[in-house]
Design a protein around this motif. Sequence first.
Motif, PDB file in Angstrom:
ATOM      1  N   LEU A  57       0.810  -1.209   0.000  1.00  0.00           N
ATOM      2  CA  LEU A  57       0.000   0.000   0.000  1.00  0.00           C
ATOM      3  C   LEU A  57       0.856   1.277   0.000  1.00  0.00           C
ATOM      4  CD1 LEU A  57      -2.539  -1.348   2.600  1.00  0.00           C
ATOM      5  CD2 LEU A  57      -3.190  -0.603   0.314  1.00  0.00           C
ATOM      6  N   TRP A  58       2.180   1.111   0.196  1.00  0.00           N
ATOM      7  CA  TRP A  58       3.069   2.269   0.303  1.00  0.00           C
ATOM      8  C   TRP A  58       4.147   2.269  -0.788  1.00  0.00           C
ATOM      9  CZ3 TRP A  58       2.430   6.197   3.833  1.00  0.00           C
ATOM     10  CH2 TRP A  58       1.462   5.990   4.799  1.00  0.00           C
ATOM     11  N   THR A  70       0.103   9.851  -8.507  1.00  0.00           N
ATOM     12  CA  THR A  70      -0.154   8.441  -8.841  1.00  0.00           C
ATOM     13  C   THR A  70      -0.316   7.565  -7.598  1.00  0.00           C
ATOM     14  OG1 THR A  70       2.249   8.098  -8.992  1.00  0.00           O
ATOM     15  CG2 THR A  70       1.073   8.594 -11.042  1.00  0.00           C
ATOM     16  N   ALA A  71       0.046   8.097  -6.427  1.00  0.00           N
ATOM     17  CA  ALA A  71      -0.051   7.308  -5.200  1.00  0.00           C
ATOM     18  C   ALA A  71      -1.410   7.449  -4.526  1.00  0.00           C
ATOM     19  CB  ALA A  71       1.041   7.735  -4.229  1.00  0.00           C
ATOM     20  N   SER A  72      -2.244   8.332  -5.014  1.00  0.00           N
ATOM     21  CA  SER A  72      -3.545   8.572  -4.375  1.00  0.00           C
ATOM     22  C   SER A  72      -4.482   7.369  -4.550  1.00  0.00           C
ATOM     23  CB  SER A  72      -4.195   9.827  -4.961  1.00  0.00           C
ATOM     24  OG  SER A  72      -5.400  10.101  -4.308  1.00  0.00           O
ATOM     25  N   MET A  73      -5.220   7.055  -3.491  1.00  0.00           N
ATOM     26  CA  MET A  73      -6.188   5.951  -3.502  1.00  0.00           C
ATOM     27  C   MET A  73      -7.526   6.448  -2.959  1.00  0.00           C
ATOM     28  SD  MET A  73      -3.845   2.753  -2.154  1.00  0.00           S
ATOM     29  CE  MET A  73      -3.184   3.648  -0.739  1.00  0.00           C
ATOM     30  N   GLY A  74      -8.486   5.586  -3.045  1.00  0.00           N
ATOM     31  CA  GLY A  74      -9.804   5.925  -2.504  1.00  0.00           C
ATOM     32  C   GLY A  74      -9.799   5.827  -0.983  1.00  0.00           C
ATOM     33  N   ALA A 129      -3.967   1.840   4.168  1.00  0.00           N
ATOM     34  CA  ALA A 129      -2.572   2.294   4.209  1.00  0.00           C
ATOM     35  C   ALA A 129      -2.196   2.803   5.607  1.00  0.00           C
ATOM     36  CB  ALA A 129      -2.350   3.394   3.170  1.00  0.00           C
ATOM     37  N   ILE A 130      -3.099   3.602   6.228  1.00  0.00           N
ATOM     38  CA  ILE A 130      -2.815   4.110   7.576  1.00  0.00           C
ATOM     39  C   ILE A 130      -2.758   2.954   8.564  1.00  0.00           C
ATOM     40  CG2 ILE A 130      -3.634   5.581   9.441  1.00  0.00           C
ATOM     41  CD1 ILE A 130      -2.606   7.121   7.035  1.00  0.00           C
ATOM     42  N   ARG A 131      -3.665   2.010   8.474  1.00  0.00           N
ATOM     43  CA  ARG A 131      -3.689   0.868   9.386  1.00  0.00           C
ATOM     44  C   ARG A 131      -2.469  -0.022   9.177  1.00  0.00           C
ATOM     45  NH1 ARG A 131      -9.402  -1.787   8.313  1.00  0.00           N
ATOM     46  NH2 ARG A 131      -8.477  -3.425   9.619  1.00  0.00           N
ATOM     47  N   ALA A 132      -2.039  -0.208   7.924  1.00  0.00           N
ATOM     48  CA  ALA A 132      -0.843  -1.019   7.655  1.00  0.00           C
ATOM     49  C   ALA A 132       0.402  -0.360   8.243  1.00  0.00           C
ATOM     50  CB  ALA A 132      -0.684  -1.209   6.144  1.00  0.00           C
ATOM     51  N   LEU A 133       0.479   0.957   8.128  1.00  0.00           N
ATOM     52  CA  LEU A 133       1.634   1.676   8.681  1.00  0.00           C
ATOM     53  C   LEU A 133       1.670   1.561  10.202  1.00  0.00           C
ATOM     54  CD1 LEU A 133       3.954   3.721   7.689  1.00  0.00           C
ATOM     55  CD2 LEU A 133       2.439   5.483   8.602  1.00  0.00           C
ATOM     56  N   LEU A 170      -3.803  12.481   4.314  1.00  0.00           N
ATOM     57  CA  LEU A 170      -2.825  12.144   3.274  1.00  0.00           C
ATOM     58  C   LEU A 170      -3.435  12.232   1.882  1.00  0.00           C
ATOM     59  CD1 LEU A 170      -0.888   9.067   4.763  1.00  0.00           C
ATOM     60  CD2 LEU A 170      -0.107  11.440   4.585  1.00  0.00           C
ATOM     61  N   MET A 171      -4.626  11.678   1.720  1.00  0.00           N
ATOM     62  CA  MET A 171      -5.251  11.609   0.402  1.00  0.00           C
ATOM     63  C   MET A 171      -6.632  12.268   0.357  1.00  0.00           C
ATOM     64  SD  MET A 171      -4.208   7.642  -0.386  1.00  0.00           S
ATOM     65  CE  MET A 171      -2.572   7.042   0.042  1.00  0.00           C
ATOM     66  N   GLY A 172      -7.006  12.878   1.483  1.00  0.00           N
ATOM     67  CA  GLY A 172      -8.273  13.619   1.498  1.00  0.00           C
ATOM     68  C   GLY A 172      -9.464  12.837   1.987  1.00  0.00           C
ATOM     69  N   HIS A 173      -9.256  11.591   2.457  1.00  0.00           N
ATOM     70  CA  HIS A 173     -10.391  10.774   2.894  1.00  0.00           C
ATOM     71  C   HIS A 173     -10.340  10.448   4.385  1.00  0.00           C
ATOM     72  CE1 HIS A 173     -11.087  10.260  -1.385  1.00  0.00           C
ATOM     73  NE2 HIS A 173      -9.882   9.704  -1.522  1.00  0.00           N
TER      74      HIS A 173
END
Length: 216
Positions: A139-140, A164-168, A175-179, A204-207
């Motif tokens: 995810l990173w 290009t790294a932005s996700m829904g 990604a936050i939980r994996a980190l 990070l990505m607006g969500h």
Amino acid sequence: MNKKIGSAVFLAAFMLLGTACGEKPGAAPVPAEEKPAAPVQETAEAGNEGTTTAPSQTPSSTQGAGGSTGGSEAPATSTPQEEAEPAQQSEEIKVYYTDPDLMELLQDTAKITYTDEKTKYQAAYDALQKSTSQEMVPLWSNIELLSLSFEDGDLTLDLHMPDTASMGSTGEDFAIRALKGTYFQFDEVETIQLLLDGKQVESLMGHVTLYNPETR
């Protein structure tokens, strides 16, 4: 006539007397007092009697360090000891990914090597960016780590995220939980502060809203 003869005889006798006096040998010269001869210097070495030795030369002084000369040698300079490189350690850690369909968060393991805390956290981030299985999607992988620091339990990650790294919302949440799952397995890490290009942001990505810092 008789007077002339008598005068001539007297004159002749006087001249004979003067000649006899002039031929009297003179006194012999007194011989000069002889001086004693100087003794010949002999060598102190046995077996070389009757020969003289040339004066010994002064030994040349030893050349010291750096090319200088003198009666005493220059003090030797000590070579600083080389600092020993820190020992490399290895550890197997838990790393979190997602599946190809972005349906769930998956746990895997990875072996990391490091020499100190900073390189350990760097190695953990590298493990988040790649996997050895097609079923484990990082995810990173597209988010660049610019720098990191750790002090008193607080881990700070400065990130750069291209478009290009932005996700829904689901991908950002994973990604936050994996980190957090990867870094909070280290007992010394108490908080995680995320920065984007050196700045604190709300998301990070607006969500997903960031806590600044993230806690356990």
